[in-house]
Design a protein around this motif. Structure first.
Motif, PDB file in Angstrom:
ATOM      1  N   TYR A  16       0.856  -1.192   0.000  1.00  0.00           N
ATOM      2  CA  TYR A  16       0.000   0.000   0.000  1.00  0.00           C
ATOM      3  C   TYR A  16       0.888   1.237   0.000  1.00  0.00           C
ATOM      4  O   TYR A  16       1.947   1.261   0.650  1.00  0.00           O
ATOM      5  N   GLU A  17       0.461   2.249  -0.745  1.00  0.00           N
ATOM      6  CA  GLU A  17       1.224   3.494  -0.837  1.00  0.00           C
ATOM      7  C   GLU A  17       0.344   4.673  -0.451  1.00  0.00           C
ATOM      8  O   GLU A  17      -0.882   4.634  -0.629  1.00  0.00           O
ATOM      9  N   GLY A  18       0.966   5.706   0.095  1.00  0.00           N
ATOM     10  CA  GLY A  18       0.190   6.883   0.453  1.00  0.00           C
ATOM     11  C   GLY A  18       1.061   7.972   1.031  1.00  0.00           C
ATOM     12  O   GLY A  18       2.297   7.957   0.888  1.00  0.00           O
ATOM     13  N   TYR A  19       0.389   8.904   1.677  1.00  0.00           N
ATOM     14  CA  TYR A  19       1.074  10.071   2.238  1.00  0.00           C
ATOM     15  C   TYR A  19       0.770  10.175   3.724  1.00  0.00           C
ATOM     16  O   TYR A  19      -0.377  10.020   4.163  1.00  0.00           O
ATOM     17  N   VAL A  33       4.893   7.267   2.056  1.00  0.00           N
ATOM     18  CA  VAL A  33       4.910   6.057   2.886  1.00  0.00           C
ATOM     19  C   VAL A  33       4.556   4.840   2.035  1.00  0.00           C
ATOM     20  O   VAL A  33       3.602   4.875   1.261  1.00  0.00           O
ATOM     21  N   ILE A  34       5.350   3.787   2.172  1.00  0.00           N
ATOM     22  CA  ILE A  34       5.067   2.501   1.533  1.00  0.00           C
ATOM     23  C   ILE A  34       4.926   1.462   2.639  1.00  0.00           C
ATOM     24  O   ILE A  34       5.801   1.339   3.501  1.00  0.00           O
ATOM     25  N   VAL A  35       3.824   0.721   2.625  1.00  0.00           N
ATOM     26  CA  VAL A  35       3.562  -0.302   3.635  1.00  0.00           C
ATOM     27  C   VAL A  35       3.509  -1.668   2.951  1.00  0.00           C
ATOM     28  O   VAL A  35       2.714  -1.876   2.035  1.00  0.00           O
ATOM     29  N   SER A  88      -3.193   5.658  -4.645  1.00  0.00           N
ATOM     30  CA  SER A  88      -3.247   4.578  -5.631  1.00  0.00           C
ATOM     31  C   SER A  88      -1.873   3.928  -5.783  1.00  0.00           C
ATOM     32  O   SER A  88      -0.839   4.502  -5.413  1.00  0.00           O
ATOM     33  N   THR A  89      -1.851   2.725  -6.323  1.00  0.00           N
ATOM     34  CA  THR A  89      -0.600   2.011  -6.559  1.00  0.00           C
ATOM     35  C   THR A  89       0.325   2.839  -7.461  1.00  0.00           C
ATOM     36  O   THR A  89      -0.095   3.306  -8.520  1.00  0.00           O
ATOM     37  N   GLY A  90       1.549   3.034  -7.026  1.00  0.00           N
ATOM     38  CA  GLY A  90       2.519   3.798  -7.813  1.00  0.00           C
ATOM     39  C   GLY A  90       2.583   5.268  -7.473  1.00  0.00           C
ATOM     40  O   GLY A  90       3.425   5.990  -8.019  1.00  0.00           O
ATOM     41  N   CYS A  91       1.733   5.711  -6.540  1.00  0.00           N
ATOM     42  CA  CYS A  91       1.686   7.156  -6.267  1.00  0.00           C
ATOM     43  C   CYS A  91       2.947   7.683  -5.594  1.00  0.00           C
ATOM     44  O   CYS A  91       3.310   8.847  -5.753  1.00  0.00           O
ATOM     45  N   HIS A 114       8.249   1.881   4.812  1.00  0.00           N
ATOM     46  CA  HIS A 114       9.299   2.737   4.255  1.00  0.00           C
ATOM     47  C   HIS A 114       8.760   4.156   4.130  1.00  0.00           C
ATOM     48  O   HIS A 114       7.589   4.347   3.767  1.00  0.00           O
ATOM     49  N   THR A 115       9.604   5.124   4.422  1.00  0.00           N
ATOM     50  CA  THR A 115       9.157   6.527   4.309  1.00  0.00           C
ATOM     51  C   THR A 115      10.337   7.423   3.960  1.00  0.00           C
ATOM     52  O   THR A 115      11.493   7.057   4.204  1.00  0.00           O
ATOM     53  N   ASN A 116      10.026   8.572   3.403  1.00  0.00           N
ATOM     54  CA  ASN A 116      11.075   9.570   3.144  1.00  0.00           C
ATOM     55  C   ASN A 116      11.015  10.697   4.178  1.00  0.00           C
ATOM     56  O   ASN A 116      11.606  11.759   3.988  1.00  0.00           O
ATOM     57  N   ALA A 117      10.319  10.448   5.294  1.00  0.00           N
ATOM     58  CA  ALA A 117      10.200  11.478   6.349  1.00  0.00           C
ATOM     59  C   ALA A 117      11.553  11.736   6.998  1.00  0.00           C
ATOM     60  O   ALA A 117      12.270  10.800   7.373  1.00  0.00           O
ATOM     61  N   ASP A 118      11.892  12.998   7.142  1.00  0.00           N
ATOM     62  CA  ASP A 118      13.117  13.425   7.819  1.00  0.00           C
ATOM     63  C   ASP A 118      12.692  14.033   9.154  1.00  0.00           C
ATOM     64  O   ASP A 118      12.129  15.120   9.206  1.00  0.00           O
ATOM     65  N   ILE A 119      12.946  13.301  10.247  1.00  0.00           N
ATOM     66  CA  ILE A 119      12.498  13.689  11.587  1.00  0.00           C
ATOM     67  C   ILE A 119      13.652  14.308  12.366  1.00  0.00           C
ATOM     68  O   ILE A 119      14.758  13.784  12.347  1.00  0.00           O
ATOM     69  N   PRO A 120      13.418  15.422  13.081  1.00  0.00           N
ATOM     70  CA  PRO A 120      14.475  16.017  13.900  1.00  0.00           C
ATOM     71  C   PRO A 120      15.028  15.020  14.917  1.00  0.00           C
ATOM     72  O   PRO A 120      14.281  14.199  15.469  1.00  0.00           O
TER      73      PRO A 120
END
Length: 244
Positions: free
Chosen positions: A87-90, A97-99, A126-129, A234-240
């Motif tokens: 699953y993909e989303g924001y 975020v990819i789950v 949606s898939t691929g977003c 998986h995520t591209n979040a950059d956390i302090p």
């Protein structure tokens, strides 16, 4: 937060806590079962199973548990039929975020995952977003204090690694997925300890989060990790650093 190293440390510490509750064993058993079902029960001829077994051994999974999981996958023992879903989303602040899920009930899995996204201010797409924002790579994260950089560099590159990056408190060894096993074997042979070693999704760019968005993102990651149907996030979040 640089690269995956911060998530590596969080996952490592959380894994130790999960192991006490048996949760991490459940996820490892699922992965071993599916790997054996898809590629056979011989780890020598099944790279995915070989990686799953190595992960199980690193968490001190009893040999009997491991062998039963393989036999359930090959059909020698009766077992649950798990399906792989992605699953993909924001998440909060628009972080990608990819789950990855392994489940015996797709309806339950999507309902639980969607609930977590919504509760934390995100949404499933949606898939691929968002998957186009990531590259599939082998990743080995090593604490700086436990290895000489030149030794790690020479060991990894000679075994086929693409790069060794300095990421603050850690070094990150990156490989093509098909070269991961060879590089990991070389690192093991050199007796270099690591925080994590896995084939994962590496973000091409990071999304910097602050304040409430950062806190919600950490809560979302924790809730997803605690979901029985979720294997990897998986995520591209950059956390302090002070929050992570």
């Amino acid at each position: 937060m640089a690269g995956h190293s911060k998530w590596a440390n969080i996952k490592h510490k959380k894994g130790k806590e999960d192991a006490k509750r048996g949760k991490i064993f459940t996820k490892l058993i699922k992965e071993i079962t599916v790997a054996a079902r898809m590629g056979g029960g011989d780890p020598g001829a099944n790279p995915r199973l070989r990686t799953a077994i190595a992960a199980a051994k690193s968490e001190n999974m009893p040999k009997d548990n491991l062998e039963r999981a393989i036999k359930k996958g090959t059909g020698e023992l009766e077992g649950v039929n798990y399906e792989e879903m992605t699953y993909e989303g924001y998440g909060p602040g628009g972080a990608a975020v990819i789950v990855e899920s392994l489940t015996d009930n797709k309806n339950r899995a999507i309902a639980d995952i969607r609930h977590i996204f919504t509760k934390c201010g995100g949404n499933i797409g949606s898939t691929g977003c968002v998957s186009w924002m990531f590259d599939k790579k082998g990743l080995i994260a090593v604490n700086k204090g436990e290895v000489d950089e030149e030794v790690l560099m020479e060991t990894a590159i000679e075994a086929g690694a693409e790069d060794v990056k300095d990421e603050g408190d850690t070094f990150e060894v990156l490989t093509a997925p098909e070269d991961f096993d060879a590089v990991k074997d070389a690192v093991d042979a050199a007796k270099i300890p690591y925080i994590m070693a896995e084939v994962t999704m590496i973000p091409q760019n990071m999304a910097k989060l602050q304040g409430a968005d950062a806190e919600k993102m950490l809560k979302m990651m924790d809730m997803l990790d605690d979901c029985d149907d979720v294997q990897n996030v998986h995520t591209n979040a950059d956390i302090p650093d002070d929050l992570a």
